[in-house]
Design a protein around this motif. Structure first.
Motif, mmCIF file in Angstrom:
data_model
loop_
_atom_site.group_PDB
_atom_site.id
_atom_site.type_symbol
_atom_site.label_atom_id
_atom_site.label_comp_id
_atom_site.label_asym_id
_atom_site.label_seq_id
_atom_site.Cartn_x
_atom_site.Cartn_y
_atom_site.Cartn_z
ATOM 1 N N ALA A 47 -4.505 21.202 -10.202
ATOM 2 C CA ALA A 47 -5.003 19.824 -10.248
ATOM 3 C C ALA A 47 -6.084 19.719 -11.280
ATOM 4 O O ALA A 47 -6.933 20.569 -11.422
ATOM 5 C CB ALA A 47 -5.516 19.414 -8.873
ATOM 6 N N THR A 93 9.356 6.072 -3.703
ATOM 7 C CA THR A 93 8.103 6.806 -3.508
ATOM 8 C C THR A 93 7.020 5.895 -2.937
ATOM 9 O O THR A 93 6.283 6.277 -2.012
ATOM 10 C CB THR A 93 7.643 7.392 -4.862
ATOM 11 O OG1 THR A 93 8.661 8.256 -5.373
ATOM 12 C CG2 THR A 93 6.353 8.173 -4.703
ATOM 13 N N LYS A 121 5.333 6.426 0.641
ATOM 14 C CA LYS A 121 3.882 6.516 0.797
ATOM 15 C C LYS A 121 3.364 5.427 1.727
ATOM 16 O O LYS A 121 2.433 5.658 2.526
ATOM 17 C CB LYS A 121 3.200 6.392 -0.570
ATOM 18 C CG LYS A 121 3.355 7.624 -1.449
ATOM 19 C CD LYS A 121 2.525 7.477 -2.709
ATOM 20 C CE LYS A 121 2.580 8.749 -3.548
ATOM 21 N NZ LYS A 121 1.727 8.679 -4.745
ATOM 22 N N VAL A 131 4.767 19.454 -2.457
ATOM 23 C CA VAL A 131 3.342 19.138 -2.493
ATOM 24 C C VAL A 131 2.546 20.423 -2.610
ATOM 25 O O VAL A 131 3.018 21.513 -2.260
ATOM 26 C CB VAL A 131 2.918 18.358 -1.229
ATOM 27 C CG1 VAL A 131 3.600 17.014 -1.186
ATOM 28 C CG2 VAL A 131 3.234 19.162 0.035
ATOM 29 N N GLU A 190 -0.517 12.607 -2.110
ATOM 30 C CA GLU A 190 0.102 13.423 -3.157
ATOM 31 C C GLU A 190 0.924 12.563 -4.105
ATOM 32 O O GLU A 190 1.528 11.567 -3.690
ATOM 33 C CB GLU A 190 1.010 14.492 -2.522
ATOM 34 C CG GLU A 190 0.269 15.621 -1.843
ATOM 35 C CD GLU A 190 -0.472 16.492 -2.846
ATOM 36 O OE1 GLU A 190 0.094 16.755 -3.931
ATOM 37 O OE2 GLU A 190 -1.611 16.895 -2.564
ATOM 38 N N ASP A 191 0.924 12.968 -5.389
ATOM 39 C CA ASP A 191 1.716 12.240 -6.388
ATOM 40 C C ASP A 191 3.202 12.487 -6.207
ATOM 41 O O ASP A 191 4.031 11.620 -6.496
ATOM 42 C CB ASP A 191 1.296 12.663 -7.800
ATOM 43 C CG ASP A 191 -0.136 12.266 -8.107
ATOM 44 O OD1 ASP A 191 -0.590 11.269 -7.527
ATOM 45 O OD2 ASP A 191 -0.792 12.966 -8.907
ATOM 46 N N ARG A 192 3.563 13.680 -5.789
ATOM 47 C CA ARG A 192 4.959 14.035 -5.615
ATOM 48 C C ARG A 192 5.207 14.366 -4.157
ATOM 49 O O ARG A 192 4.537 15.227 -3.587
ATOM 50 C CB ARG A 192 5.288 15.251 -6.495
ATOM 51 C CG ARG A 192 6.766 15.582 -6.551
ATOM 52 C CD ARG A 192 6.975 16.808 -7.424
ATOM 53 N NE ARG A 192 8.360 17.210 -7.468
ATOM 54 C CZ ARG A 192 8.801 18.355 -7.953
ATOM 55 N NH1 ARG A 192 7.916 19.224 -8.417
ATOM 56 N NH2 ARG A 192 10.078 18.645 -7.972
ATOM 57 N N ALA A 243 4.651 20.200 -9.692
ATOM 58 C CA ALA A 243 3.647 20.233 -8.637
ATOM 59 C C ALA A 243 2.880 21.524 -8.602
ATOM 60 O O ALA A 243 1.857 21.632 -7.966
ATOM 61 C CB ALA A 243 4.322 19.983 -7.278
ATOM 62 N N ALA A 295 10.631 5.318 -8.126
ATOM 63 C CA ALA A 295 9.265 4.809 -7.943
ATOM 64 C C ALA A 295 9.179 3.893 -6.720
ATOM 65 O O ALA A 295 8.220 3.960 -5.936
ATOM 66 C CB ALA A 295 8.825 4.069 -9.205
ATOM 67 N N TYR A 329 0.568 11.111 1.830
ATOM 68 C CA TYR A 329 0.720 9.939 0.961
ATOM 69 C C TYR A 329 -0.281 9.962 -0.197
ATOM 70 O O TYR A 329 -0.156 9.198 -1.144
ATOM 71 C CB TYR A 329 0.611 8.631 1.752
ATOM 72 C CG TYR A 329 -0.771 8.141 2.109
ATOM 73 C CD1 TYR A 329 -1.629 7.616 1.145
ATOM 74 C CD2 TYR A 329 -1.201 8.137 3.442
ATOM 75 C CE1 TYR A 329 -2.869 7.143 1.490
ATOM 76 C CE2 TYR A 329 -2.448 7.658 3.792
ATOM 77 C CZ TYR A 329 -3.284 7.161 2.813
ATOM 78 O OH TYR A 329 -4.515 6.676 3.147
#
Length: 613
Positions: free
Chosen positions: A612, A370, A374, A433, A427-429, A608, A367, A425
């Motif tokens: 969505a 990440t 980001k 992506v 995107e969650d992953r 991913a 985390a 940045y």
């Protein structure tokens, strides 16, 4: 259906309980077989003893009649020598027999029959001739001791039992001596009580004839059919069997051989008689080994469940919960669980806590990385936007059209790079992506930046949902930015309001031969990106050197910076890029850019890859 049955069977036979049951069965099988065999032998011995007892009781029930008949046979043998001496003198022979009958008090008649069938030597009455009678012919053909029961005696006229014995002179047949016993005498000798009396008992000879009952005696209905009597008389030896009487009732018969092959006692027994009850096979000794086996299996199943299975099931629930992502503290095993299982449970809990702690640390580190990554993309985007703003300030001070065009092109590329970083940045992953979402957002921002007089165009997007590695997404976004920017720049003023740009993104599935490799690495699909726009004439195109754009005469311009960037990004993706004019039946002549590059196979379990929400 068959696969389901096989799966259930494998699940049943693969369990610990089933295997232990098989082992205990194999262990107890020899002991059970020995026990059953011993019990069976004892049952047979007891049944044989009961049959012997029944036959003895049968013989005892006619002991008086038997003694009387055997006495008559003994008398015939003792008289044999005297008869041979007097057979030629009928008067002397008759006197001998008369004197013997009078002194015996149990015989009613005695007579000697020669081989011609003449009986002139007799204890009383006149001479009788038997030569033509069938019974005499049969007796002469097969001389033997017989016991018969005619309706009445030939001489006395009384109901009698006749015992006939062959008389031989030095082994040569000389005739037959017949001794009669009245049935009244026989019945008087039969009045003897025994502890266990049969329902009915009779004497039968070798022909199956009943000797001690009158034809009208109701007790004859308690005997089996005549055919059965003949079969019993024909069979040698003692027997005990179950048979139906003439009135249809099923009874137990016992046959005792009194004179081998000549005379038998036949008794009819009720099934309630104590002597008959001993014949019944008691199945309890045979069932005892099976009951012990079932008891052992039941105890084993209870022991396995109580000591092993229920604790293993509890541990298995904890393992399944751990596999499903639950990381809370586990309940300790019961104190009465075996020490080995408690040790196993303790080991699992320690391992689960270590794994949970390591996972927590890794998730926290991931985390943090990440967030940091980001933040880097965000800062890069801000810096690029700052550079674009500086360039915009510089553009306001320029008066040279050529310099203005060059700086404007640089500003658009910088803003395009900023859009790519912004999409990353968001995107969650970050490792993989959603390419379709990033491309859609990128194109909308490019269209906003390029909006102006003569440059408005309708975007036709056909984007297949897919995920790509971030290392591939960056050069792909840059390549798409250059392609769409150049397409917008060369739409031309005369196409305003009718211009369009089509962008297609798709994946061509790989064959099974190109699927995941044995070393665990992923196989690859082929991703295809197409950008198309209508062709414009030279008069409407600003051809200062960005891309190849065909003229109205079909000539090609020299490649510019945009084309070089596109080729460079295509090489970075490891793919091939093709550009050129094509004829479309609906749109006429169009300019098409087609990019193909390999990408790892997308799996349904990729987080991913999910649409969505």
């Amino acid at each position: 259906m068959l696969m389901r049955i096989r799966s259930q069977l494998n699940r049943l036979t693969g369990g610990l309980t089933f295997r232990l049951l098989v082992l205990i069965t194999m262990t107890l099988a020899p002991l059970g077989a020995i026990s059953i065999s011993t019990s069976n032998d004892m049952q047979r011995a007891a049944q044989a003893a009961a049959e012997r007892s029944l036959i003895g009781l049968t013989a005892d029930a006619v002991a008086g009649e038997r003694a009387l008949i055997e006495s008559a046979l003994g008398s015939a043998r003792s008289l044999q020598g005297f008869l041979l001496e007097r057979r030629d003198d009928a008067a002397a022979c008759s006197a001998l027999l008369r004197d013997y009958v009078e002194r015996s008090t149990i015989y009613s008649f005695a007579g000697f029959i020669d081989l011609e069938g003449e009986m002139d030597c007799l204890s009383e009455g006149e001479a009788v001739r038997f030569g033509e009678r069938e019974t005499f012919q049969r007796l002469r053909a097969s001389p033997m001791t017989t016991v018969a029961a005619p309706m009445t005696g030939e001489v006395t006229g009384l109901p009698v039992i006749i015992v006939t014995h062959p008389i031989r002179d030095d082994g040569v047949l000389a005739g037959f001596l017949a001794i009669s016993i009245t049935r009244a005498t026989l019945e008087a000798m039969a009045r003897r009580q025994i502890a266990d009396t049969p329902r009915n008992v009779v004497l039968i000879n070798h022909l199956g004839e009943v000797l001690n009952r009158q034809p009208d005696d109701p007790m004859l209905e308690l005997l089996p059919q005549e055919e059965t009597l003949v079969e019993l008389a024909t069979a040698r030896g003692d027997r005990v069997l179950s048979e139906r009487t003439q009135d249809g009732a099923r009874v137990v018969l016992s046959k005792a051989e009194l004179i081998p092959g000549r005379l038998y006692a036949l008794a009819v027994w009720d099934k309630t008689s104590p002597a008959v009850a001993a014949l019944d096979v008691n199945v309890m000794p045979l069932l005892f080994p099976a009951a012990m086996w079932l008891a052992c299996l039941a105890v084993l199943m209870l022991a396995v469940h109580y000591l092993v299975l229920r604790h293993l099931k509890a541990l298995n629930r904890q393992v399944r919960a751990f596999a499903l992502g639950r990381r809370e503290d586990w309940i300790d095993m019961h104190g009465h669980a075996p020490a080995e299982i408690r040790t196993l449970g303790t080991t699992f809990r320690n391992m689960a806590r270590l794994i949970a702690r390591e996972e927590s640390e890794r998730e926290q580190a991931l985390a943090e990385k990440t967030v940091l990554l980001k933040e880097i993309h965000h800062r890069v985007k801000n810096n690029l936007q700052l550079i674009a703003s500086v360039i915009n300030l510089q553009l306001r001070e320029l008066n040279d059209p050529e310099a203005h065009r060059v700086l404007l092109s640089v500003q658009h590329r910088v803003l395009g790079l900023a859009s790519v970083h912004r999409a990353l940045y968001a995107e969650d992953r970050l490792s993989r992506v959603r390419a379709d979402r990033v491309i859609e957002e990128l194109l909308s921002r490019i269209a906003e930046m390029a909006t102006g007089p003569g440059r408005a165009a309708k975007l036709r997007l056909t984007l297949e949902p897919m995920t790509l590695d971030a290392d591939q997404m960056v050069p792909l976004s840059f390549l798409l930015h250059e392609a769409v920017t150049n397409a917008l720049k060369h739409l031309g003023a005369e196409n305003a309001g009718a211009a369009w740009i089509a962008v297609d993104l798709g994946r061509l599935p790989t064959s099974e031969a190109q699927a995941d490799h044995a070393d665990g690495t992923r196989g690859e699909d082929t991703v295809t990106l197409r950008v198309r726009n209508p062709m414009v004439t030279r008069s409407d195109a600003d051809r200062q050197g960005d891309v190849n754009t065909a003229t109205d005469t079909g000539a090609d311009a020299e490649p510019g910076l945009g084309a070089e960037l596109i080729e460079a990004f295509a090489m970075q993706l490891g793919g091939t890029c093709r550009q050129g004019a094509l004829h479309d039946a609906e749109s006429g002549t169009v300019w098409e850019l087609e990019l193909s590059f390999p990408a790892p196979i997308e799996r349904p379990d990729d987080p991913a890859a999910a649409p969505a929400s």
